[in-house]
Design a protein around this motif. Structure first.
Motif, PDB file in Angstrom:
ATOM      1  N   TYR A  88       0.837  -1.193   0.000  1.00  0.00           N
ATOM      2  CA  TYR A  88       0.000   0.000   0.000  1.00  0.00           C
ATOM      3  C   TYR A  88       0.871   1.241   0.000  1.00  0.00           C
ATOM      4  O   TYR A  88       2.060   1.168   0.264  1.00  0.00           O
ATOM      5  N   GLY A  89       0.265   2.360  -0.308  1.00  0.00           N
ATOM      6  CA  GLY A  89       1.004   3.618  -0.322  1.00  0.00           C
ATOM      7  C   GLY A  89       0.200   4.713   0.355  1.00  0.00           C
ATOM      8  O   GLY A  89      -1.008   4.607   0.518  1.00  0.00           O
ATOM      9  N   VAL A  90       0.886   5.735   0.750  1.00  0.00           N
ATOM     10  CA  VAL A  90       0.249   6.901   1.334  1.00  0.00           C
ATOM     11  C   VAL A  90       0.284   7.994   0.275  1.00  0.00           C
ATOM     12  O   VAL A  90       1.346   8.394  -0.188  1.00  0.00           O
ATOM     13  N   THR A  91      -0.896   8.445  -0.138  1.00  0.00           N
ATOM     14  CA  THR A  91      -0.948   9.468  -1.189  1.00  0.00           C
ATOM     15  C   THR A  91      -0.820  10.876  -0.622  1.00  0.00           C
ATOM     16  O   THR A  91      -0.348  11.779  -1.305  1.00  0.00           O
ATOM     17  N   ARG A  92      -1.245  11.057   0.633  1.00  0.00           N
ATOM     18  CA  ARG A  92      -1.154  12.382   1.237  1.00  0.00           C
ATOM     19  C   ARG A  92      -1.200  12.249   2.747  1.00  0.00           C
ATOM     20  O   ARG A  92      -1.928  11.421   3.288  1.00  0.00           O
ATOM     21  N   SER A  93      -0.409  13.075   3.414  1.00  0.00           N
ATOM     22  CA  SER A  93      -0.401  13.090   4.865  1.00  0.00           C
ATOM     23  C   SER A  93      -0.157  14.523   5.317  1.00  0.00           C
ATOM     24  O   SER A  93       0.700  15.217   4.768  1.00  0.00           O
ATOM     25  N   GLN A  94      -0.917  14.968   6.309  1.00  0.00           N
ATOM     26  CA  GLN A  94      -0.790  16.347   6.780  1.00  0.00           C
ATOM     27  C   GLN A  94      -0.970  16.379   8.292  1.00  0.00           C
ATOM     28  O   GLN A  94      -1.835  15.703   8.840  1.00  0.00           O
ATOM     29  N   VAL A  95      -0.137  17.165   8.965  1.00  0.00           N
ATOM     30  CA  VAL A  95      -0.260  17.375  10.403  1.00  0.00           C
ATOM     31  C   VAL A  95      -0.318  18.874  10.654  1.00  0.00           C
ATOM     32  O   VAL A  95       0.535  19.623  10.186  1.00  0.00           O
ATOM     33  N   SER A  96      -1.341  19.308  11.378  1.00  0.00           N
ATOM     34  CA  SER A  96      -1.485  20.715  11.749  1.00  0.00           C
ATOM     35  C   SER A  96      -1.325  20.833  13.258  1.00  0.00           C
ATOM     36  O   SER A  96      -1.888  20.033  14.006  1.00  0.00           O
ATOM     37  N   VAL A  97      -0.565  21.826  13.712  1.00  0.00           N
ATOM     38  CA  VAL A  97      -0.322  22.029  15.134  1.00  0.00           C
ATOM     39  C   VAL A  97      -0.633  23.485  15.468  1.00  0.00           C
ATOM     40  O   VAL A  97      -0.220  24.392  14.759  1.00  0.00           O
ATOM     41  N   SER A  98      -1.368  23.682  16.574  1.00  0.00           N
ATOM     42  CA  SER A  98      -1.679  25.024  17.028  1.00  0.00           C
ATOM     43  C   SER A  98      -1.462  25.085  18.538  1.00  0.00           C
ATOM     44  O   SER A  98      -1.943  24.198  19.250  1.00  0.00           O
ATOM     45  N   PRO A  99      -0.720  26.063  19.041  1.00  0.00           N
ATOM     46  CA  PRO A  99      -0.102  27.175  18.323  1.00  0.00           C
ATOM     47  C   PRO A  99       1.040  26.689  17.431  1.00  0.00           C
ATOM     48  O   PRO A  99       1.535  25.579  17.604  1.00  0.00           O
ATOM     49  N   GLU A 100       1.410  27.527  16.498  1.00  0.00           N
ATOM     50  CA  GLU A 100       2.452  27.176  15.535  1.00  0.00           C
ATOM     51  C   GLU A 100       3.735  26.804  16.277  1.00  0.00           C
ATOM     52  O   GLU A 100       4.195  27.521  17.154  1.00  0.00           O
ATOM     53  N   PRO A 101       4.323  25.649  15.961  1.00  0.00           N
ATOM     54  CA  PRO A 101       5.545  25.211  16.634  1.00  0.00           C
ATOM     55  C   PRO A 101       6.725  26.146  16.369  1.00  0.00           C
ATOM     56  O   PRO A 101       6.819  26.755  15.307  1.00  0.00           O
ATOM     57  N   ALA A 102       7.617  26.236  17.357  1.00  0.00           N
ATOM     58  CA  ALA A 102       8.839  27.016  17.195  1.00  0.00           C
ATOM     59  C   ALA A 102       9.765  26.330  16.202  1.00  0.00           C
ATOM     60  O   ALA A 102      10.564  26.965  15.533  1.00  0.00           O
ATOM     61  N   GLY A 103       9.661  25.018  16.102  1.00  0.00           N
ATOM     62  CA  GLY A 103      10.453  24.248  15.156  1.00  0.00           C
ATOM     63  C   GLY A 103       9.798  22.920  14.902  1.00  0.00           C
ATOM     64  O   GLY A 103       9.016  22.431  15.712  1.00  0.00           O
TER      65      GLY A 103
END
Length: 72
Positions: free
Chosen positions: A34-49
């Motif tokens: 199998y494959g991963v076509t898309r992956s996204q991670v959102s973090v709030s508040p915006e990380p310093a790094g």
């Protein structure tokens, strides 16, 4: 077959806390079947790094840090 997964985590603290580095393992390992076509991670508040890599077991890892005192 297509699978879509949404994962939501919310932390709440009674007093402000300083968040050290967090390591996320939320992306499936690359595999011949199998494959991963898309992956996204959102973090709030915006990380310093933030950074991304592969651990010793072949898992995709994302590391981020928040340099604020936060309650939520």
């Amino acid at each position: 077959m297509k699978v879509q997964i949404h994962h939501y985590v919310r932390y709440q603290y009674s007093e402000p806390v300083y968040l050290e580095a967090h390591v996320l393992r939320l992306t499936p390992r690359l595999h011949p079947w199998y494959g991963v076509t898309r992956s996204q991670v959102s973090v709030s508040p915006e990380p310093a790094g933030r950074s991304e890599g592969i651990d010793a077991d072949g898992n995709v890892i994302r590391v981020f840090g928040v340099s604020l005192d936060i309650t939520e």
